[in-house]
Design an enzyme around this catalytic site. Structure first.
Site, PDB file in Angstrom:
ATOM      1  N   THR A 113       0.766  -1.193   0.015  1.00 11.48           N
ATOM      2  CA  THR A 113      -0.112   0.181   0.079  1.00 11.48           C
ATOM      3  C   THR A 113       0.864   1.156  -0.070  1.00 11.48           C
ATOM      4  O   THR A 113       2.089   1.097   0.210  1.00 11.48           O
ATOM      5  CB  THR A 113      -0.913   0.085   1.039  1.00 11.48           C
ATOM      6  N   ASP A 114       0.056   2.176  -0.317  1.00 14.10           N
ATOM      7  CA  ASP A 114       0.914   3.578  -0.231  1.00 14.10           C
ATOM      8  C   ASP A 114       0.325   4.355   0.664  1.00 14.10           C
ATOM      9  O   ASP A 114      -0.143   4.013   1.814  1.00 14.10           O
ATOM     10  CB  ASP A 114       0.674   4.463  -1.727  1.00 14.10           C
ATOM     11  N   ALA A 115       0.830   5.789   0.890  1.00 15.42           N
ATOM     12  CA  ALA A 115       0.465   6.604   2.154  1.00 15.42           C
ATOM     13  C   ALA A 115      -1.023   6.695   2.286  1.00 15.42           C
ATOM     14  O   ALA A 115      -1.574   7.075   3.224  1.00 15.42           O
ATOM     15  CB  ALA A 115       1.196   8.127   1.877  1.00 15.42           C
TER      16      ALA A 115
END
Length: 134
Positions: free
Chosen positions: A14-16
């Protein structure tokens, strides 16, 4: 018959914003690809480290239809098919637990001689694998 593999979205995927980072969908698909090779009895170490052929990816595309979050359990569904005597593609669908399509992807591969880097015919090992899951 397509191959299916259960996968849990990892924090590293996942990303931020907390959703699967766009390029990681291909890594997730690749986990399914490796699992399908193993399920067919192919030794990954020998598959990757052999002097007879290499299988580079020549094209990738993906479409994102629903967000996926860390902890989501998904099914990686893949269907390989020959393009010609040198190339094949794998079509992927990433399905949610509710069987909704969250993402689709395609990878295209070519078989080459690892020394000369020239195209070679698909080895029997791969044609058998493609036939098993197409």
């Amino acid at each position: 018959m397509s191959f299916q593999y259960e996968y849990t979205i990892q924090f590293r995927d996942t990303d931020a914003a907390g959703v699967v980072y766009f390029s990681n969908i291909i890594s997730i698909c690749h986990v399914g690809y490796e699992a399908a090779l193993i399920k067919s009895g192919i030794d990954l170490k020998l598959f990757v480290n052999n002097s007879d052929f290499a299988v580079p990816i020549t094209h990738v595309s993906a479409d994102f239809l629903k967000p996926l979050y860390c902890g989501d359990r998904v099914i990686i569904e893949l269907t390989p098919q020959s393009i010609d005597s040198f190339r094949f593609e794998i079509k992927y669908r990433i399905l949610t637990e509710a069987s909704q399509v969250a993402a689709t992807a395609i990878t295209k591969h070519v078989t080459i001689d690892p020394t000369t880097r020239k195209r070679i015919e698909l080895p029997v090992l791969l044609t058998n694998w493609i036939e098993q899951w197409s």
